[in-house]
Structure formats: C-alpha cells, structure tokens
Motif scaffolding. Structure first.
Motif, PDB file in Angstrom:
ATOM      1  N   ALA A   1      -9.766  16.967 -14.496  1.00 51.56           N
ATOM      2  CA  ALA A   1      -8.864  16.592 -13.399  1.00 51.56           C
ATOM      3  C   ALA A   1      -8.341  17.834 -12.683  1.00 51.56           C
ATOM      4  CB  ALA A   1      -7.707  15.754 -13.936  1.00 51.56           C
ATOM      5  N   HIS A   2      -8.017  18.876 -13.446  1.00 49.02           N
ATOM      6  CA  HIS A   2      -7.536  20.129 -12.839  1.00 49.02           C
ATOM      7  C   HIS A   2      -8.626  20.766 -11.986  1.00 49.02           C
ATOM      8  CE1 HIS A   2      -5.104  23.710 -12.396  1.00 49.02           C
ATOM      9  NE2 HIS A   2      -6.117  24.461 -12.822  1.00 49.02           N
ATOM     10  N   GLU A   3      -9.860  20.744 -12.476  1.00 49.93           N
ATOM     11  CA  GLU A   3     -10.981  21.309 -11.718  1.00 49.93           C
ATOM     12  C   GLU A   3     -11.189  20.552 -10.411  1.00 49.93           C
ATOM     13  OE1 GLU A   3     -14.314  21.092 -14.275  1.00 49.93           O
ATOM     14  OE2 GLU A   3     -13.657  22.715 -15.609  1.00 49.93           O
ATOM     15  N   LEU A   4     -11.131  19.227 -10.463  1.00 41.17           N
ATOM     16  CA  LEU A   4     -11.341  18.421  -9.258  1.00 41.17           C
ATOM     17  C   LEU A   4     -10.238  18.663  -8.244  1.00 41.17           C
ATOM     18  CD1 LEU A   4     -12.474  15.012 -10.833  1.00 41.17           C
ATOM     19  CD2 LEU A   4     -13.899  16.889  -9.996  1.00 41.17           C
ATOM     20  N   ALA A   5      -9.007  18.825  -8.712  1.00 42.79           N
ATOM     21  CA  ALA A   5      -7.885  19.056  -7.801  1.00 42.79           C
ATOM     22  C   ALA A   5      -8.073  20.356  -7.018  1.00 42.79           C
ATOM     23  CB  ALA A   5      -6.580  19.087  -8.578  1.00 42.79           C
ATOM     24  N   ARG A   6      -8.720  21.342  -7.626  1.00 39.03           N
ATOM     25  CA  ARG A   6      -8.916  22.632  -6.958  1.00 39.03           C
ATOM     26  C   ARG A   6     -10.030  22.583  -5.918  1.00 39.03           C
ATOM     27  NH1 ARG A   6     -10.587  26.959 -10.108  1.00 39.03           N
ATOM     28  NH2 ARG A   6     -11.415  25.572 -11.714  1.00 39.03           N
ATOM     29  N   LEU A   7     -10.872  21.540  -5.977  1.00 36.07           N
ATOM     30  CA  LEU A   7     -12.003  21.460  -5.056  1.00 36.07           C
ATOM     31  C   LEU A   7     -11.603  21.010  -3.663  1.00 36.07           C
ATOM     32  CD1 LEU A   7     -14.650  19.791  -7.406  1.00 36.07           C
ATOM     33  CD2 LEU A   7     -14.485  22.212  -6.772  1.00 36.07           C
ATOM     34  N   GLY A   8     -10.460  20.312  -3.551  1.00 35.66           N
ATOM     35  CA  GLY A   8     -10.069  19.758  -2.264  1.00 35.66           C
ATOM     36  C   GLY A   8     -10.826  18.472  -1.974  1.00 35.66           C
ATOM     37  N   PRO A   9     -10.596  17.888  -0.785  1.00 34.68           N
ATOM     38  CA  PRO A   9     -11.211  16.589  -0.462  1.00 34.68           C
ATOM     39  C   PRO A   9     -12.676  16.709  -0.045  1.00 34.68           C
ATOM     40  CG  PRO A   9      -9.870  17.332   1.371  1.00 34.68           C
ATOM     41  CD  PRO A   9      -9.694  18.357   0.278  1.00 34.68           C
ATOM     42  N   ASP A  10     -13.499  17.188  -0.960  1.00 35.40           N
ATOM     43  CA  ASP A  10     -14.928  17.350  -0.696  1.00 35.40           C
ATOM     44  C   ASP A  10     -15.684  16.364  -1.580  1.00 35.40           C
ATOM     45  OD1 ASP A  10     -17.656  18.166  -0.764  1.00 35.40           O
ATOM     46  OD2 ASP A  10     -17.083  20.186  -0.131  1.00 35.40           O
ATOM     47  N   PRO A  11     -16.116  15.213  -1.042  1.00 36.59           N
ATOM     48  CA  PRO A  11     -16.746  14.188  -1.875  1.00 36.59           C
ATOM     49  C   PRO A  11     -17.952  14.688  -2.654  1.00 36.59           C
ATOM     50  CG  PRO A  11     -16.242  13.320   0.301  1.00 36.59           C
ATOM     51  CD  PRO A  11     -16.003  14.788   0.366  1.00 36.59           C
ATOM     52  N   ALA A  12     -18.798  15.487  -2.027  1.00 40.00           N
ATOM     53  CA  ALA A  12     -20.013  15.944  -2.695  1.00 40.00           C
ATOM     54  C   ALA A  12     -19.681  16.836  -3.890  1.00 40.00           C
ATOM     55  CB  ALA A  12     -20.906  16.690  -1.708  1.00 40.00           C
ATOM     56  N   LEU A  13     -18.712  17.740  -3.729  1.00 36.58           N
ATOM     57  CA  LEU A  13     -18.348  18.632  -4.827  1.00 36.58           C
ATOM     58  C   LEU A  13     -17.659  17.871  -5.956  1.00 36.58           C
ATOM     59  CD1 LEU A  13     -17.037  21.966  -3.224  1.00 36.58           C
ATOM     60  CD2 LEU A  13     -19.003  21.652  -4.737  1.00 36.58           C
ATOM     61  N   VAL A  14     -16.763  16.942  -5.595  1.00 43.96           N
ATOM     62  CA  VAL A  14     -16.076  16.146  -6.612  1.00 43.96           C
ATOM     63  C   VAL A  14     -17.097  15.344  -7.414  1.00 43.96           C
ATOM     64  CG1 VAL A  14     -14.501  14.209  -6.986  1.00 43.96           C
ATOM     65  CG2 VAL A  14     -13.870  16.042  -5.395  1.00 43.96           C
ATOM     66  N   LEU A  15     -18.037  14.704  -6.712  1.00 48.88           N
ATOM     67  CA  LEU A  15     -19.050  13.911  -7.408  1.00 48.88           C
ATOM     68  C   LEU A  15     -19.931  14.793  -8.289  1.00 48.88           C
ATOM     69  CD1 LEU A  15     -20.415  11.188  -7.888  1.00 48.88           C
ATOM     70  CD2 LEU A  15     -21.878  11.667  -5.915  1.00 48.88           C
TER      71      LEU A  15
ATOM     72  N   GLY B   1       0.793  -1.219   0.000  1.00 44.34           N
ATOM     73  CA  GLY B   1       0.000   0.000   0.000  1.00 44.34           C
ATOM     74  C   GLY B   1       0.825   1.268   0.000  1.00 44.34           C
ATOM     75  N   LYS B   2       0.112   2.377  -0.119  1.00 45.79           N
ATOM     76  CA  LYS B   2       0.711   3.692  -0.002  1.00 45.79           C
ATOM     77  C   LYS B   2      -0.348   4.647   0.524  1.00 45.79           C
ATOM     78  CE  LYS B   2      -0.004   4.296  -4.992  1.00 45.79           C
ATOM     79  NZ  LYS B   2       0.682   4.541  -6.276  1.00 45.79           N
ATOM     80  N   ASP B   3       0.108   5.750   1.097  1.00 51.23           N
ATOM     81  CA  ASP B   3      -0.824   6.712   1.672  1.00 51.23           C
ATOM     82  C   ASP B   3      -1.653   7.380   0.579  1.00 51.23           C
ATOM     83  OD1 ASP B   3       0.241   6.097   4.090  1.00 51.23           O
ATOM     84  OD2 ASP B   3       1.413   7.926   4.303  1.00 51.23           O
ATOM     85  N   VAL B   4      -2.959   7.409   0.785  1.00 53.52           N
ATOM     86  CA  VAL B   4      -3.880   8.069  -0.137  1.00 53.52           C
ATOM     87  C   VAL B   4      -4.790   8.961   0.705  1.00 53.52           C
ATOM     88  CG1 VAL B   4      -5.671   7.768  -1.884  1.00 53.52           C
ATOM     89  CG2 VAL B   4      -3.823   6.093  -1.703  1.00 53.52           C
ATOM     90  N   PRO B   5      -4.483  10.260   0.797  1.00 53.20           N
ATOM     91  CA  PRO B   5      -5.290  11.142   1.656  1.00 53.20           C
ATOM     92  C   PRO B   5      -6.758  11.230   1.253  1.00 53.20           C
ATOM     93  CG  PRO B   5      -3.202  12.180   1.067  1.00 53.20           C
ATOM     94  CD  PRO B   5      -3.316  10.944   0.226  1.00 53.20           C
ATOM     95  N   PHE B   6      -7.041  11.074  -0.051  1.00 52.00           N
ATOM     96  CA  PHE B   6      -8.433  11.172  -0.502  1.00 52.00           C
ATOM     97  C   PHE B   6      -8.614  10.354  -1.764  1.00 52.00           C
ATOM     98  CE2 PHE B   6     -11.649  13.220  -3.249  1.00 52.00           C
ATOM     99  CZ  PHE B   6     -12.760  13.123  -2.410  1.00 52.00           C
ATOM    100  N   CYS B   7      -9.678   9.542  -1.795  1.00 53.26           N
ATOM    101  CA  CYS B   7      -9.979   8.742  -2.983  1.00 53.26           C
ATOM    102  C   CYS B   7     -11.491   8.583  -3.086  1.00 53.26           C
ATOM    103  CB  CYS B   7      -9.304   7.374  -2.894  1.00 53.26           C
ATOM    104  SG  CYS B   7      -9.675   6.280  -4.296  1.00 53.26           S
ATOM    105  N   LEU B   8     -12.043   9.027  -4.190  1.00 53.58           N
ATOM    106  CA  LEU B   8     -13.469   8.834  -4.473  1.00 53.58           C
ATOM    107  C   LEU B   8     -13.576   7.900  -5.664  1.00 53.58           C
ATOM    108  CD1 LEU B   8     -16.409  11.222  -4.303  1.00 53.58           C
ATOM    109  CD2 LEU B   8     -16.052  10.019  -6.455  1.00 53.58           C
TER     110      LEU B   8
END
Length: 263
Positions: free
Chosen positions: A117-131, A71-78
């Motif tokens: 991908a660039h847009e999602l990266a700017r949203l931060g770890p917010d699952p609702a916004l990414v989705l 494994g490796k550290d994954v701070p956020f994954c949707l």
C-alpha cells in the motif's frame, strides 16, 4: 457530480485467467447523490486515494445484495475484479470470510500488504504503474500455491461459468453440474463457500439479477425478459429482484431507489 471512467489497463497474459476486468474511476462533487453497489459474485482488490490525501488498499468480498450509499470524492480508484472461484489462491483466505464485507488487505496479509500500500501511494494516480505492482504481488503469491489449490480453482471457475445466465442458454442445474464435475453436491457447496464465498444457488441467483440489470426493459416485455434471464416467470423475477436490489425491476429502472446510507 462528475464520474469519470478512465481508460483502464488490461491484465497481463499470466493473470487473464484470474482477473475478470479492471476499472479506473474518478469521482468528484458527489454531495448527497446515491451511489449504487450492485450485487456481485466476484471479489475485488481496490486501491484508492481520498480527497483528504489518504490511500487505501482494500478487498471487497462478493456482495449478495445491492447497497445504496451517499458518495464522497475519490480522486483515484483502481478496481481489479477477480473472477469468481479464483480469489482464494490469490488472497490466501477462504472467501466465505469476505462475503458482504470490505476489509483492508493488511488484515489478510499483514506487513506485506502495508508495504505494498505504501509503494502504491508513492506511484501517484498512474493506473498502469499501480496495476504493474499489484500484478507482481499476485503472481508471486500464485507461485506458492500447490497443484491441488490451482486444480480446485479451475474446477470452481468451470462451475461458476455453468451457473451464469447467458443469452439462449439457461444456467445448469446444481445436481447435474456436480455430477458432470465428478463431485458430490455437498462437496461442491463446500468448495463454493470457501472459494467463491457464496453457495452455488446464491451465485446463480445473483447472476440472474445481473442479467436483468444488463438488459434494456424498454425493448421487450417483462415476461420475455424474465424468461431470457433464467426465471420461471415474471413473478419469480420480480420477487427475486426486489429481494436482492431492494426495489422491483420497474421501479429500479425508473430511478426510484431505496434511500442511501452513509458509507
């Protein structure tokens, strides 16, 4: 190691027929402990950030066998799992090209995927916004599909459901399924290769193994578990499970797993 399954948003109503489920995962302190990727007939769209601060927007094709990874550290994954048979209209490519592969979405969509991908990266770890952003792109792509594209997807969804192992219901045999759907077996196999990424028999095989994985062997005899999961007998289950999972059922459930390999 810390693995956190956060509360995941649900698909919007227009995409519920297309999306099987959504998961949000945070993994820290993996070290060298193995992480198991189970066989899965579904294709998934994954957005993740790494410990180094990089973001990835990936497509995970259907997996025919389990894999065991360090494994490796994954701070956020949707992870958005697309229902088997539904991926081609959403992604725009034959799913057979994605089986047992993980590829950047940019390899399939080009510049639009890089922009997303660039847009999602700017949203931060917010699952609702990414989705929300992912769904907007997927819905826009669905509007460009022809009625024939959508009809084939509906047929494949019906077929995959018929081949899925359920309690008290054995999966339908492929010849009978083709006849019921009004297509030849050959045409059904072609539709599966392009739209699911697996043959009908291979999908049924993965679903049987996943049925064994979902049940608690301590609550029943192995022979009974084999019958409930759609196998002819226990030896059939053991051979199939070993081939797909890399270990026999009793060893897997006891935690005796194959050696993990680097991602």
């Amino acid at each position: 190691m810390t693995v956190t399954n956060e509360s995941a948003p649900t698909p919007s109503a227009p995409l519920r027929p297309w999306i099987a489920d959504i998961s949000v995962l945070t993994v820290a302190g993996f070290g060298q402990r193995p992480f198991t990727h189970l066989p899965d007939p579904a294709t998934a769209l994954v957005f993740r950030t790494t410990a180094a601060g990089r973001s990835d927007l990936l497509v995970m094709g259907p997996r025919t066998r389990a894999s065991y990874r360090t494994g490796k550290d994954v701070p956020f994954c949707l992870k958005v799992r697309i229902r088997p048979g539904r991926a081609r209209p959403l992604l725009g490519v034959p799913v057979g090209e994605l089986a047992d592969r993980v590829v950047p979405l940019g390899d399939l969509w080009g510049e639009p995927a890089d922009r997303l991908a660039h847009e999602l990266a700017r949203l931060g770890p917010d699952p609702a916004l990414v989705l929300e952003h992912l769904e907007a792109e997927l819905l826009a792509r669905l509007t460009t599909r022809t009625p024939a594209d959508l009809s084939r997807s509906d047929l494949l969804h019906t077929a995959t459901q018929a081949l899925t192992t359920r309690a008290h219901q054995r999966p339908e045999r492929v010849p009978a399924l083709a006849e019921r759907l009004g297509v030849s077996e050959r045409h059904l196999r072609t539709l599966f290769t392009e739209g699911v990424g697996l043959s009908p028999k291979h999908l049924a095989r993965i679903e049987r193994v996943r049925s064994v994985l979902a049940r608690r062997p301590g609550q029943r005899q192995w022979a009974q578990l084999a019958t409930e999961s759609g196998y002819y007998d226990q030896s059939h289950m053991t051979a199939d499970f070993h081939d797909v999972m890399g270990a026999p059922p009793h060893a897997f459930h006891a935690g005796r797993l194959p050696a993990p390999q680097p991602c």
